[in-house]
Design a protein around this motif. Structure first.
Motif, PDB file in Angstrom:
ATOM      1  N   GLU A   1       0.822  -1.205   0.000  1.00 27.73           N
ATOM      2  CA  GLU A   1       0.000   0.000   0.000  1.00 27.73           C
ATOM      3  C   GLU A   1       0.862   1.264   0.000  1.00 27.73           C
TER       4      GLU A   1
ATOM      5  N   THR B   1      -1.790   3.933  -1.696  1.00 31.72           N
ATOM      6  CA  THR B   1      -3.122   3.825  -1.101  1.00 31.72           C
ATOM      7  C   THR B   1      -3.105   3.985   0.416  1.00 31.72           C
TER       8      THR B   1
ATOM      9  N   THR C   1      -3.980   7.463   1.394  1.00 35.65           N
ATOM     10  CA  THR C   1      -5.422   7.718   1.345  1.00 35.65           C
ATOM     11  C   THR C   1      -6.090   7.280   2.643  1.00 35.65           C
ATOM     12  N   LEU C   2      -5.663   6.145   3.175  1.00 36.25           N
ATOM     13  CA  LEU C   2      -6.225   5.668   4.436  1.00 36.25           C
ATOM     14  C   LEU C   2      -5.929   6.628   5.581  1.00 36.25           C
TER      15      LEU C   2
ATOM     16  N   VAL D   1      -5.667   9.810   5.628  1.00 38.28           N
ATOM     17  CA  VAL D   1      -6.393  11.086   5.650  1.00 38.28           C
ATOM     18  C   VAL D   1      -7.856  10.892   6.058  1.00 38.28           C
ATOM     19  N   THR D   2      -8.267   9.644   6.249  1.00 40.08           N
ATOM     20  CA  THR D   2      -9.625   9.381   6.726  1.00 40.08           C
ATOM     21  C   THR D   2      -9.692   9.646   8.229  1.00 40.08           C
TER      22      THR D   2
END
Length: 223
Positions: free
Chosen positions: A40, A45, A48-49, A51-52
């Motif tokens: 990842e 990716t 991206t996780l 920033v959640t």
């Protein structure tokens, strides 16, 4: 007679199965952990996780839990196949069967396997978090794999499971000794408890380390 057959089974299984199980479990962990962490990172990716609205500790626990379940299924399938086929493979060496082991023995084995998988996944995840690519992660994991195999080999030369609780505080070695004790009919429940507790504590420390790594942009976004 029955006693000699039981002794033969205990000697064969307690020397072979710890190594085989460690290899299977490690292979299952190595097949999924580098791809999930380093993979990842490599694909971007993981950023991206992050920033959640998810705490880094929750991400670390979630990763390890999911990876452990997958690795457990993978390792368990290989282990079950081995447990079922080994008596026939060893049949030429004498009367060897698994009829002497009861449900309690397999439950203890399952607990040890689960705690071992959690520890292995955590260690491999930490190494994978340092890597920039999946290939690099797999390279970093190789020394750990060698150590795990060497520790597994010790079951063949120990003359039975250790009885001193201190040995069950040593990562991986405690799992090998526990498995050896179960299959050699030398189970000491207190030592099994020490081994499982130690594995869970080390896993908890590993989750803490992985969380700190997830908080480090220098580590996570190194390309």
């Amino acid at each position: 007679d029955m006693a000699s057959e039981k002794d033969t089974a205990g000697m064969v299984f307690s020397s072979l199965l710890p190594l085989l199980l460690i290899i299977f479990l490690f292979s299952g962990c190595m097949a999924v952990a580098p791809e999930s962490i380093a993979g990842e990172k490599e694909r971007g990716t993981l950023a991206t996780l992050l920033v959640t609205p998810l705490r880094r500790s929750e991400l670390a626990v979630g990763k390890i839990t999911a990876l452990a379940l997958i690795a457990l299924l993978s390792g368990a399938s290989s282990a079950v196949g081995t447990l079922l086929s080994l008596p026939k493979l060893m049949g030429a060496a004498g009367s060897v069967n698994m009829d002497f082991y009861g449900v309690g023995d397999y439950l203890l084995l399952g607990v040890i396997i689960l705690s071992t998988v959690l520890l292995l996944v955590t260690l491999i995840s930490i190494l994978s978090a340092f890597a920039k690519t999946v290939k690099e992660a797999q390279t970093l994991v190789v020394p750990l794999m060698i150590v795990a195999m060497l520790v597994g080999v010790t079951a063949m030369f120990g003359g039975g499971a250790k009885t001193e609780p201190g040995f069950y505080l040593i990562p991986l070695y405690n799992s090998v000794q526990s498995i050896s004790g179960i299959f050699s009919f030398q189970v000491i429940p207190a030592n099994i408890l020490v081994a499982v507790a130690a594995n869970l504590v080390y896993t908890g420390l590993g989750v803490f380390v992985l969380t700190r790594m997830f908080n480090s942009e220098k580590i996570l976004f190194s390309r």
